[in-house]
Write a protein that holds these residues in place. Structure first.
Motif, PDB file in Angstrom:
ATOM      1  N   HIS A  73      14.226   4.852   6.786  1.00  0.00           N
ATOM      2  CA  HIS A  73      14.796   5.295   5.508  1.00  0.00           C
ATOM      3  C   HIS A  73      16.240   5.644   5.859  1.00  0.00           C
ATOM      4  O   HIS A  73      16.522   6.763   6.298  1.00  0.00           O
ATOM      5  N   TYR A  75      18.915   6.480   4.398  1.00  0.00           N
ATOM      6  CA  TYR A  75      19.623   7.625   3.790  1.00  0.00           C
ATOM      7  C   TYR A  75      19.334   8.923   4.554  1.00  0.00           C
ATOM      8  O   TYR A  75      20.109   9.878   4.478  1.00  0.00           O
ATOM      9  N   LEU A  90       4.243  16.808   7.076  1.00  0.00           N
ATOM     10  CA  LEU A  90       4.778  15.879   6.072  1.00  0.00           C
ATOM     11  C   LEU A  90       4.934  16.460   4.658  1.00  0.00           C
ATOM     12  O   LEU A  90       6.017  16.358   4.073  1.00  0.00           O
ATOM     13  N   LEU A  94       8.502  16.962   2.924  1.00  0.00           N
ATOM     14  CA  LEU A  94       8.983  16.171   1.778  1.00  0.00           C
ATOM     15  C   LEU A  94       9.374  17.071   0.605  1.00  0.00           C
ATOM     16  O   LEU A  94      10.422  16.871  -0.019  1.00  0.00           O
ATOM     17  N   TYR A 133      13.505   4.566  -1.469  1.00  0.00           N
ATOM     18  CA  TYR A 133      12.695   4.877  -2.664  1.00  0.00           C
ATOM     19  C   TYR A 133      13.324   5.936  -3.568  1.00  0.00           C
ATOM     20  O   TYR A 133      12.656   6.471  -4.449  1.00  0.00           O
ATOM     21  N   CYS A 212       6.158   3.958  -2.880  1.00  0.00           N
ATOM     22  CA  CYS A 212       6.382   4.789  -1.692  1.00  0.00           C
ATOM     23  C   CYS A 212       5.138   5.186  -0.913  1.00  0.00           C
ATOM     24  O   CYS A 212       5.050   4.928   0.283  1.00  0.00           O
ATOM     25  N   SER A 213       4.185   5.857  -1.573  1.00  0.00           N
ATOM     26  CA  SER A 213       3.013   6.383  -0.849  1.00  0.00           C
ATOM     27  C   SER A 213       1.973   6.788  -1.902  1.00  0.00           C
ATOM     28  O   SER A 213       2.328   7.023  -3.061  1.00  0.00           O
ATOM     29  N   PHE A 215       0.634   9.427  -2.796  1.00  0.00           N
ATOM     30  CA  PHE A 215       0.850  10.677  -3.533  1.00  0.00           C
ATOM     31  C   PHE A 215       2.154  10.677  -4.332  1.00  0.00           C
ATOM     32  O   PHE A 215       2.542  11.702  -4.880  1.00  0.00           O
ATOM     33  N   HIS A 276       3.189   3.707   9.393  1.00  0.00           N
ATOM     34  CA  HIS A 276       2.410   4.719  10.112  1.00  0.00           C
ATOM     35  C   HIS A 276       0.986   4.271  10.445  1.00  0.00           C
ATOM     36  O   HIS A 276       0.673   4.090  11.595  1.00  0.00           O
ATOM     37  N   SER A 301       8.255   9.784  14.973  1.00  0.00           N
ATOM     38  CA  SER A 301       8.032  10.497  13.711  1.00  0.00           C
ATOM     39  C   SER A 301       6.626  11.083  13.668  1.00  0.00           C
ATOM     40  O   SER A 301       6.421  12.222  13.219  1.00  0.00           O
ATOM     41  N   LEU A 305       6.330  15.099  13.198  1.00  0.00           N
ATOM     42  CA  LEU A 305       5.666  15.726  12.044  1.00  0.00           C
ATOM     43  C   LEU A 305       4.217  16.097  12.361  1.00  0.00           C
ATOM     44  O   LEU A 305       3.495  16.559  11.470  1.00  0.00           O
ATOM     45  N   ASP A 327      11.298   5.012  11.850  1.00  0.00           N
ATOM     46  CA  ASP A 327      11.115   5.848  10.664  1.00  0.00           C
ATOM     47  C   ASP A 327      12.444   6.495  10.273  1.00  0.00           C
ATOM     48  O   ASP A 327      13.449   6.370  10.971  1.00  0.00           O
ATOM     49  N   SER A 331      12.925  12.455  10.268  1.00  0.00           N
ATOM     50  CA  SER A 331      11.643  12.713  10.934  1.00  0.00           C
ATOM     51  C   SER A 331      11.588  12.057  12.314  1.00  0.00           C
ATOM     52  O   SER A 331      10.515  11.717  12.788  1.00  0.00           O
TER      53      SER A 331
HETATM   54  N1  LIG Z   1       7.513   9.825   7.475  1.00  0.00           N
HETATM   55  C1  LIG Z   1       7.687   9.745   6.154  1.00  0.00           C
HETATM   56  N2  LIG Z   1       6.604   9.664   5.363  1.00  0.00           N
HETATM   57  C2  LIG Z   1       6.777   9.585   4.039  1.00  0.00           C
HETATM   58  N3  LIG Z   1       5.892   9.497   3.041  1.00  0.00           N
HETATM   59  C3  LIG Z   1       6.613   9.461   1.902  1.00  0.00           C
HETATM   60  O1  LIG Z   1       6.086   9.381   0.714  1.00  0.00           O
HETATM   61  N4  LIG Z   1       7.925   9.514   2.151  1.00  0.00           N
HETATM   62  C4  LIG Z   1       8.061   9.594   3.474  1.00  0.00           C
HETATM   63  C5  LIG Z   1       9.194   9.677   4.334  1.00  0.00           C
HETATM   64  O2  LIG Z   1      10.345   9.687   3.896  1.00  0.00           O
HETATM   65  N5  LIG Z   1       8.946   9.753   5.660  1.00  0.00           N
END
Ligand SMILES: Nc1nc2[nH]c(O)nc2c(=O)[nH]1
Length: 455
Positions: A73, A75, A90, A94, A133, A212-213, A215, A276, A301, A305, A327, A331
């Motif tokens: 990522h 940014y 995590l 976030l 994202y 993205c994920s 959640f 991951h 990462s 984390l 990553d 992180s």
């Molecule tokens: N390591 C990360 N995991 C994520 N999950 C998510 O939704 N965003 C991230 C992220 O920026 N890094």
């Protein structure tokens, strides 16, 4: 100084100190590069089959295929080593960072992407994947900004149009202010593929679709992205099975384990690669392998984390393509591919015992990563492959007394390439990126980073 051999000329990278080809070929005599591709791989004592116009004597260099990063990522280089999340796993990590990242401006992203790419390039990386994202108001052109940064540095990239569509109001993790309407996401995805996605083994820019994920997105955008990716014939990327919190979220929100969730939205295919990929059962690993779904292993990462340890050898044994990802830099907090290969080597030894060779870790960073991104022309030294190369010297104090030159790269913690070539063009020369004002970049990027976290 011109670092671009004429496209028709033949360059002999002669007699490297050592070479790792990521296959069974012997490259002790070096490589002949012409027209951006590897024309010949020469065994010990072998000469080029015809005349060469240039010779680069690689007697001090360990030669590798250019390293390939499969998850980042960019940014996040603006929020490295940020105190408030120093010890967070995590979800709280976030939740604290989303409001900071929501303030990103176009110039911030341009600086952040340039820093991430330059750091990768200097570490021997020639192809980078990014998962972007965040699209706050004013940053609708985020991927366009990244494309321009990649082109300026002369690298290759798979840039993924990420998305967040499930905010806190609907039970998701990100604040409502950071989510987008699905129609906006899909329309922009289509625009980006049409504008930038290149096909073929020499593709410089490729675009992927990347909700993205679990959640942070709805099942609907997952399913619609899968359908769009199939129609446009591009790859799919998401975070999956990164933490046990995510597993709990999937069970509570969708009534499913992560791989069932993936299957339910049409993502259990060989078009997909997962960031991951840690928390899988034996049966889930078999299903991923049967589907050809790939995994970007992100060892630093995952340690930083405290997310867990990916079961890399079992994934590969089941047929899952595995590559490496640094990553995001919030992180890790580095973007260094050769050091990431070292981390992968030692983390997997911790899991499986000392019989994990250096060459296996280098394979993840090269041939494995190429397979993860579906880039069949990259990741190996072989005739017909793209001339994407990383050359390291062993002149530093840290290598003094080392014996096996290839092993020394990881064992003695090489962190900077001396020469990097992308598509036949030298992009790193004497450990520097010609034309890039690194001091100026650091000054402006650091100021942007301070502004961003101070609101
Ligand atoms: N390591 C990360 N995991 C994520 N999950 C998510 O939704 N965003 C991230 C992220 O920026 N890094």
């Amino acid at each position: 100084m011109n670092h671009s051999p004429a496209q028709s000329s033949r360059l002999w990278i002669r007699n490297p100190l050592a070479a790792f080809t990521a296959n069974s070929l012997d490259a002790s005599g070096g490589l002949v590069v012409s027209g951006g591709v590897i024309e010949e791989v020469l065994a010990a004592g072998q000469q080029p089959s015809g005349p060469v116009q240039e010779i680069f004597d690689a007697g001090r260099h360990v030669l590798l295929p250019g390293l390939i990063n499969t998850h980042h990522h960019f940014y996040q280089t603006l929020t490295r080593a940020w105190g408030p999340v120093a010890n967070a796993p995590l979800f709280p990590w976030l939740q604290n960072l989303y409001p900071v990242w929501a303030r990103l401006t176009p110039r911030d992203l341009e600086l952040a992407a340039t820093v991430a790419l330059a750091e990768l390039l200097l570490s021997g990386c020639t192809t980078a994947a990014d998962h972007h994202y965040l699209f706050p108001a004013g940053l609708e052109d985020a991927i366009d900004i990244e494309v321009a940064a990649v082109r300026r540095l002369g690298m290759r990239a798979t840039l993924t149009r990420g998305s967040m569509t499930l905010g806190t109001d609907d039970g998701g993790l990100p604040p409502q202010s950071t989510v987008q309407a699905p129609e906006v996401v899909l329309e922009d995805s289509q625009r980006l593929v049409g504008r930038y996605h290149e096909r073929g083994e020499d593709a410089v820019i490729q675009i992927g679709l990347a909700p993205c994920s679990p959640f942070s997105v709805t099942k609907e955008i997952m399913a619609e992205s899968a359908a769009l990716a199939e129609r446009l014939d591009v790859r799919l990327h998401t975070h999956l099975a990164e933490t046990l919190d995510e597993e709990d979220f999937c069970r509570e929100m969708f009534g499913l384990r992560t791989v069932d969730y993936l299957d339910s939205v049409g993502w259990l295919t060989d078009r997909t690669w997962l960031g991951h990929g840690i928390h899988f059962s034996d049966a889930e690993i078999s299903r991923l392998g049967a589907a050809g779904t790939a995994v970007a292993h992100c060892p630093t990462s995952n340690m930083r984390l405290a997310s867990g340890t990916a079961r890399v050898l079992e994934l590969e044994d089941a047929g899952v393509p595995v590559g490496l990802g640094v990553d995001g830099s919030a992180s890790n907090d580095a973007s260094n591919m050769i050091l990431e290969a070292r981390q992968a080597l030692y983390l997997q030894r911790l899991r499986y015992g000392a019989d994990v060779p250096v060459e296996r870790a280098l394979s993840w960073a090269t041939r494995g990563s190429a397979a993860v991104l579906g880039r069949t022309g990259l990741g190996q030294l072989a005739p017909g492959m793209q001339a994407d190369l990383a050359l390291f010297t062993l002149d530093d104090l840290r290598f003094s007394g080392s014996h096996d030159p290839v092993a020394a790269l990881l064992r003695c913690a090489a962190d900077r390439a001396d020469r990097v070539m992308v598509g036949g063009q030298w992009r790193v020369v004497d450990g520097q990126i010609p034309g890039l004002d690194i001091a100026g970049l650091i000054a402006e990027h650091s100021a942007a980073a301070r502004r961003l976290v101070n609101g």
